[in-house]
Motif scaffolding. Sequence first.
Motif, mmCIF file in Angstrom:
data_model
loop_
_atom_site.group_PDB
_atom_site.id
_atom_site.type_symbol
_atom_site.label_atom_id
_atom_site.label_comp_id
_atom_site.label_asym_id
_atom_site.label_seq_id
_atom_site.Cartn_x
_atom_site.Cartn_y
_atom_site.Cartn_z
ATOM 1 N N LYS B 38 -9.364 -18.689 18.709
ATOM 2 C CA LYS B 38 -8.133 -19.238 18.232
ATOM 3 C C LYS B 38 -7.223 -18.129 17.721
ATOM 4 C CE LYS B 38 -5.760 -22.635 15.489
ATOM 5 N NZ LYS B 38 -6.234 -23.906 14.377
ATOM 6 N N LYS B 39 -6.082 -17.843 17.626
ATOM 7 C CA LYS B 39 -5.354 -17.099 17.074
ATOM 8 C C LYS B 39 -4.690 -17.797 15.669
ATOM 9 C CE LYS B 39 -3.895 -14.625 21.178
ATOM 10 N NZ LYS B 39 -2.722 -14.194 21.995
ATOM 11 N N TYR B 40 -5.000 -17.052 14.670
ATOM 12 C CA TYR B 40 -4.663 -17.470 13.299
ATOM 13 C C TYR B 40 -3.275 -16.965 12.765
ATOM 14 C CZ TYR B 40 -9.347 -19.559 13.319
ATOM 15 O OH TYR B 40 -10.365 -20.021 13.716
ATOM 16 N N ARG B 41 -2.675 -17.572 11.741
ATOM 17 C CA ARG B 41 -1.440 -16.784 11.150
ATOM 18 C C ARG B 41 -1.398 -17.101 9.735
ATOM 19 N NH1 ARG B 41 3.233 -14.670 13.194
ATOM 20 N NH2 ARG B 41 4.808 -14.397 11.554
ATOM 21 N N LEU B 42 -1.534 -16.168 8.873
ATOM 22 C CA LEU B 42 -1.154 -16.431 7.312
ATOM 23 C C LEU B 42 0.398 -16.038 7.007
ATOM 24 C CD1 LEU B 42 -2.593 -17.438 5.021
ATOM 25 C CD2 LEU B 42 -3.474 -14.968 4.595
ATOM 26 N N ALA B 43 1.254 -17.163 6.958
ATOM 27 C CA ALA B 43 2.494 -16.557 6.329
ATOM 28 C C ALA B 43 2.594 -16.194 5.036
ATOM 29 C CB ALA B 43 3.397 -17.785 6.443
ATOM 30 N N LEU B 58 -11.619 -15.518 -5.994
ATOM 31 C CA LEU B 58 -10.155 -16.155 -5.658
ATOM 32 C C LEU B 58 -10.415 -16.914 -4.671
ATOM 33 C CD1 LEU B 58 -7.311 -15.956 -6.495
ATOM 34 C CD2 LEU B 58 -7.098 -14.148 -4.821
ATOM 35 N N LYS B 59 -9.713 -18.315 -4.537
ATOM 36 C CA LYS B 59 -9.776 -19.211 -3.399
ATOM 37 C C LYS B 59 -9.265 -18.482 -2.046
ATOM 38 C CE LYS B 59 -8.477 -23.825 -1.985
ATOM 39 N NZ LYS B 59 -7.665 -24.948 -2.390
ATOM 40 N N PRO B 60 -10.158 -18.585 -0.904
ATOM 41 C CA PRO B 60 -9.444 -18.181 0.306
ATOM 42 C C PRO B 60 -8.122 -19.092 0.651
ATOM 43 C CG PRO B 60 -11.902 -18.333 0.563
ATOM 44 C CD PRO B 60 -11.384 -18.866 -0.628
ATOM 45 N N ARG B 61 -7.355 -18.250 1.365
ATOM 46 C CA ARG B 61 -6.083 -18.931 1.975
ATOM 47 C C ARG B 61 -6.519 -19.234 3.373
ATOM 48 N NH1 ARG B 61 -5.930 -18.122 -3.454
ATOM 49 N NH2 ARG B 61 -4.137 -18.544 -4.256
ATOM 50 N N LEU B 62 -7.283 -18.535 3.777
ATOM 51 C CA LEU B 62 -7.479 -18.619 5.382
ATOM 52 C C LEU B 62 -9.132 -18.493 5.676
ATOM 53 C CD1 LEU B 62 -6.199 -19.075 8.085
ATOM 54 C CD2 LEU B 62 -5.944 -16.612 8.451
ATOM 55 N N VAL B 63 -9.544 -19.300 6.668
ATOM 56 C CA VAL B 63 -10.870 -18.851 6.990
ATOM 57 C C VAL B 63 -10.913 -18.823 8.406
ATOM 58 C CG1 VAL B 63 -13.244 -20.078 7.025
ATOM 59 C CG2 VAL B 63 -11.741 -20.451 4.815
ATOM 60 N N ILE B 64 -11.606 -17.687 8.768
ATOM 61 C CA ILE B 64 -11.681 -17.552 10.313
ATOM 62 C C ILE B 64 -13.167 -16.852 10.755
ATOM 63 C CG2 ILE B 64 -9.359 -16.688 10.316
ATOM 64 C CD1 ILE B 64 -10.245 -13.739 10.445
ATOM 65 N N PRO B 65 -13.415 -17.394 11.955
ATOM 66 C CA PRO B 65 -14.634 -16.723 12.473
ATOM 67 C C PRO B 65 -14.512 -15.317 12.974
ATOM 68 C CG PRO B 65 -13.702 -18.221 14.178
ATOM 69 C CD PRO B 65 -12.881 -17.971 12.960
ATOM 70 N N SER B 66 -15.668 -14.549 13.050
ATOM 71 C CA SER B 66 -15.493 -13.264 13.642
ATOM 72 C C SER B 66 -15.096 -13.331 15.018
ATOM 73 C CB SER B 66 -17.090 -12.490 13.721
ATOM 74 O OG SER B 66 -17.035 -11.338 14.445
ATOM 75 N N GLY B 67 -14.206 -12.158 15.331
ATOM 76 C CA GLY B 67 -13.730 -12.152 16.603
ATOM 77 C C GLY B 67 -12.407 -12.709 16.745
ATOM 78 N N PHE B 362 -3.889 -8.532 13.963
ATOM 79 C CA PHE B 362 -5.124 -7.918 13.484
ATOM 80 C C PHE B 362 -6.323 -8.525 14.517
ATOM 81 C CE2 PHE B 362 -2.546 -7.666 9.992
ATOM 82 C CZ PHE B 362 -2.563 -6.160 9.723
ATOM 83 N N LYS B 363 -7.364 -7.738 14.900
ATOM 84 C CA LYS B 363 -8.499 -8.358 15.351
ATOM 85 C C LYS B 363 -9.844 -8.195 14.424
ATOM 86 C CE LYS B 363 -11.794 -8.933 19.146
ATOM 87 N NZ LYS B 363 -12.187 -8.778 20.602
ATOM 88 N N VAL B 364 -10.243 -9.263 13.809
ATOM 89 C CA VAL B 364 -11.290 -8.990 13.010
ATOM 90 C C VAL B 364 -12.759 -9.027 13.489
ATOM 91 C CG1 VAL B 364 -12.075 -9.692 10.732
ATOM 92 C CG2 VAL B 364 -9.582 -9.799 11.150
#
Lengths: 494, 494
Positions: B38-43, B58-67, B362-364
Motif C-alpha cells: 500500500k502507498k502511505y502518506r503523511l501530511a 516519541l509516539k509514531p505518526r505512521l506505521v508501515i511495513p518494509s517495502g 520514498f520507498k522504505v
Amino acid sequence: MRRAVLATCWVLLGAVSVAALTALPNVCKTSVVTESGKKYRLAANASTVHWGYFFESLKPRLVIPSGSEVTVEMITHHAGDDPDKMIKGDPGVEDIYKWGASMNIPTRGASGQGDGVHVLTGPIYVCDAEPGDVLQIQILELVPRKNPRTGKAYGSNAAAWWGYQFRTPFKTGKAREVTTIYEVVEDADGAVYALPDYQFTYGNTTAYKGPLTASCVPKSGSIPDSNVKVPWAQNNKFAPNYDIPCVNGRQQFTGYAYPGVLTQHPTGTEDYSIRGKFVVPANLHIGNIGLAPKFKPAEAVNSIPPLPTGGNMDNRRIGKGATLYLPVQVAGGLLSMGDAHIAQGDSEFDGTGIETSITGRFKVTLHKKAKLPKTLRGLNFPLLENKNEWHIHGYAYGNYLTELNPPGQVFAKGASLDKAFEGVYRNARDWLMSAWDLSEDQAISLLTVACDFNVHQVVDGNWGLGVSIPKYVFRVGDKKRYKPAVICGSSTPV
Amino acid sequence: MRRAVLATCWVLLGAVSVAALTALPNVCKTSVVTESGKKYRLAANASTVHWGYFFESLKPRLVIPSGSEVTVEMITHHAGDDPDKMIKGDPGVEDIYKWGASMNIPTRGASGQGDGVHVLTGPIYVCDAEPGDVLQIQILELVPRKNPRTGKAYGSNAAAWWGYQFRTPFKTGKAREVTTIYEVVEDADGAVYALPDYQFTYGNTTAYKGPLTASCVPKSGSIPDSNVKVPWAQNNKFAPNYDIPCVNGRQQFTGYAYPGVLTQHPTGTEDYSIRGKFVVPANLHIGNIGLAPKFKPAEAVNSIPPLPTGGNMDNRRIGKGATLYLPVQVAGGLLSMGDAHIAQGDSEFDGTGIETSITGRFKVTLHKKAKLPKTLRGLNFPLLENKNEWHIHGYAYGNYLTELNPPGQVFAKGASLDKAFEGVYRNARDWLMSAWDLSEDQAISLLTVACDFNVHQVVDGNWGLGVSIPKYVFRVGDKKRYKPAVICGSSTPV
C-alpha cells in the motif's frame, strides 16, 4: 606531494647570475617575437629541469611570445620507485636521474640538497610579462609518456610518511609506508584508466616513524647529500639498511627516503594481491604548475607549498580543457611545471597522486595589467576556469612567503583544513564582489546556495581547498539547464 | 542549519508515555502488514511534526511495513522569514506555525524550549525494525510545495549568526545578518531553479553579535519562551526591539532570533537589488532525515548535530535518485525528516540552504541484521548510494552522544573540519576494507587516487565531510567509461 623536514632549510643559491637575465627583453624584440604563432617544444632532460624549487633568478630554458603554443615534457619525480618501468630505456628520464656522483643538475633543491621534491620543466620566459600582469595557460592536451623500450606507461602512488594516514592510528598492524605501482592503460576507444600492478612496503618504522615521532630527525645535508651516491647507471641503489649520515650521528634509515632517489624494494615485500581488486578512472592533470614567486633574487623557493603564483596546487581539475590564470610577480613570469598525475582524488590523501610522466600541450597568453578583464583584476591567487565552472583556490596561508618568517614554518602551521577553509572563502567572496559586481551579502548567499567547497590536498604543507562556482549562475535569462563539468567527479578526461 | 547557544540544555521530556509504544508490534502483525504494498502518506500539520529534536520515546505518526512507498510532506522551519509567501493560505503550514500562546504542538524543542530548530515530519515506525538492522530509504521524488493561495513556492537563505561568515571579519561594514528570499521557478521543460527575490538585514549587532562575542548570552528559557507570544494569527510578531527576557536581566535582542519565529523585517531594510544578479541551479534535497538515536528513554536529542543514525547531514546529494542507509538503534527505527532545500552548495556556508517546503516520495526497505549485505555490515554512519557513487559521511564526532559528556559540548568542540576529516577518512577506510575485502594499504591507495573528499557543512555543530567512491572502480573488466553522477555538481535534479 610534499616533504616537510628538510624543507625548513632556506639557503642561498648562487648558481645563476641575475645579471645574465637582462639580455632577455632583447631576445623577445628580435628573433622570438617575429616567430609569433610558432609552436614551441621543451623536451625534458637534465638541462631543462630544475628539481625541488621555484626561483626568480633561474635562467629560462625557453623564451616565447604571448599567444604561443608550447609542448612541455614533464617527468615524474617518483620514477625511481620502479626504475625498470619508469626510467630505464627512456633517454630523457635517464639523463635526469643520473644525479649523485656526477650531479649533472646544478642544484637539486632549494638549498642544493633537495628541500622541495618536484622535477619541474622550465622555466619558460614569456615576453613582455611584468609584475601585475596575469598569465593565462590553456591546457590543450595531456598525454601519458610511454617508455620507448616497453611501450608502456606506469605511475607510482607513494603512501609515505607525509601522508595523512600517519596522522591517525592505522587500523591493522604497525604504521608503514606502502608504494603502489599502477599501469596506465588506454582502451581502443581512447578511455584511459590505471590498473594497480603491485605494492611494496617499508615495514620497519622503528628507526624512523615520520616527522611526528622520528627519533633522529634528518636535517639538511643528511638524506640524501653528496655523500650518498645513487647514480642509476652504477647500480648503486638507495635502499633500506643503507647507511645515511645524520648531522647528530649516524642513522639507519629504513623508510621511504626521497622522491627522486632510486628505490630498491625492501626484500620480499612485493605484493601482487592488489591486481584485479579495482580500476582507477583517469583524470590526467598537472600537480605542480606555477610562476616564479617574487622573493629574494638570490634565494630559491621550495616547490612544495602552493603559492599565489600557483605551484604545487595538486588540484585534479588542472587538466585538459581547463584554463589557469596566474598573477605574474617577476619579469617573464618564469613558468615551470611537473608533478603530473594520471589520477588523483580530491585530498591527495596518502601523500601523492598516481605520479606519472606526462607530456602537455598549452596555449600561453599574456594579459597586461592595464587591460585586465574584471575576472582577473587584483588576482592574488591561482584562478582556474573550465567549460562550466570557475574554480577558486585557497590555502592555509595565501602567501606564506610574506606571512611567515621564516617561511618554512608553513609545514607546521599550514597543515590545517580549518585555516585553508577561511582562506578559500575570502578569496571566493572577494572575487565574486570584484568580478561580478556583487555586494558582500549577495556573494555570501551565492556561495552558500550554489557553490561547492572541496578538499584539494592535505599533504603539501600549505593545505588547500577549492570552491567551484558554476558559470550557469551568471547566465540570467538563459533557459538552458545547468550541466556540471564532466570532470567534476574523478572522471575520464573530457 | 544549526543553533548552538540554546542547545546546551538537555532537559527531560515527559510528553509521551514509553509504555504506550509497546502496543505497536501488534499493530504491525494485524492491519498494517496485510496492507504491504500500500502507498502511505503523511501530511504535515501540527499533529504530525515534532520541532527541534529526535526522540526514541516519541509516539509514531505512521506505521508501515518494509517495502512500503510513502509520501511525506516536509515544512521548512524558515517559513516565518516571509509568512506572506510561505505560510499564509497553506492550511498545513498555518497549523504548524500557530504555536506560542496556544502552543498546540506539545513540545517545540528538546527541552520544550527549542533546543533544535527543524520541523520534522514523523516519526514513522517501520514494522520489525530492531537495533542492529539497517533501514534503506530510496528517494523517488522531491517536489517543491506550492502555496495554494499564490500557486508559487519560495525559500529562505538565512545568513545568520551561526554561519561561517561570523568566524572571520566582514569585508565591508559591520557584521550583520542578511536573509535572502528566493522564488522557486519551474520551466516548461521541467528545469527547476531559484531566483533571488530580495534581502533584508539585521544590521544592529551591538546588542548581540553571535555566539563568540555575545555580551549577554541567551540561555534556555530566554528566547523565545512562553513569555514571548508570537502566534501568526494574532499578528504579534517577533521583531527587532522586541523585549526579550534574559536570565541575567533584560536584553534588547536585535538579531535573527530563531527559525520558526515569524519575522517582521527590520524597517526599511528590504533590498531588491539582488534581482537579476544571478540564478541558482536547483538540487532539491533533504537536509535532515534520520532515525531516532538510542539515548535515554525520557530524554530527547537535539535535531542539529548529525548522528550515526543520520539526521541533520545537510548533504546536497540526499536528493532524488539517491538511496540512504541508516543503522537502526531503536524499535521501529522511527524515521523523521525535514529541513528540505531547493538548493545548497557543499558547505552550507552561511548557515542554511534555500530552505523550502518540499514533499517527498520514498520507498522504505528493512534489512535485517542477520542478512545484511557486506556493504551494510557493521554500519555505524549514514551511507548514501546513487547511480554512480557510494558516499560516506563523517563528522567531527562519529557519535557525540556517547563521546561527549554532556553531549552539548559538541557545538564548541565539533566545529572543526580537521576533526571531521579524520572521522570521514576512518569511516571510508573501514568500509572499503569490510565491504570490498581490501587490505588497509589497498584502501588507502584507492581513497587517494580515485575518491573525492568534499565539505558537507560547517554550520551544524558537528561539522561534516563526505567521500565519494565511484562504483566504476569495482567494475574490473567492465570497459565502459566512467561517468560521474549528474548530481556531482550543484546541478538540476536527475
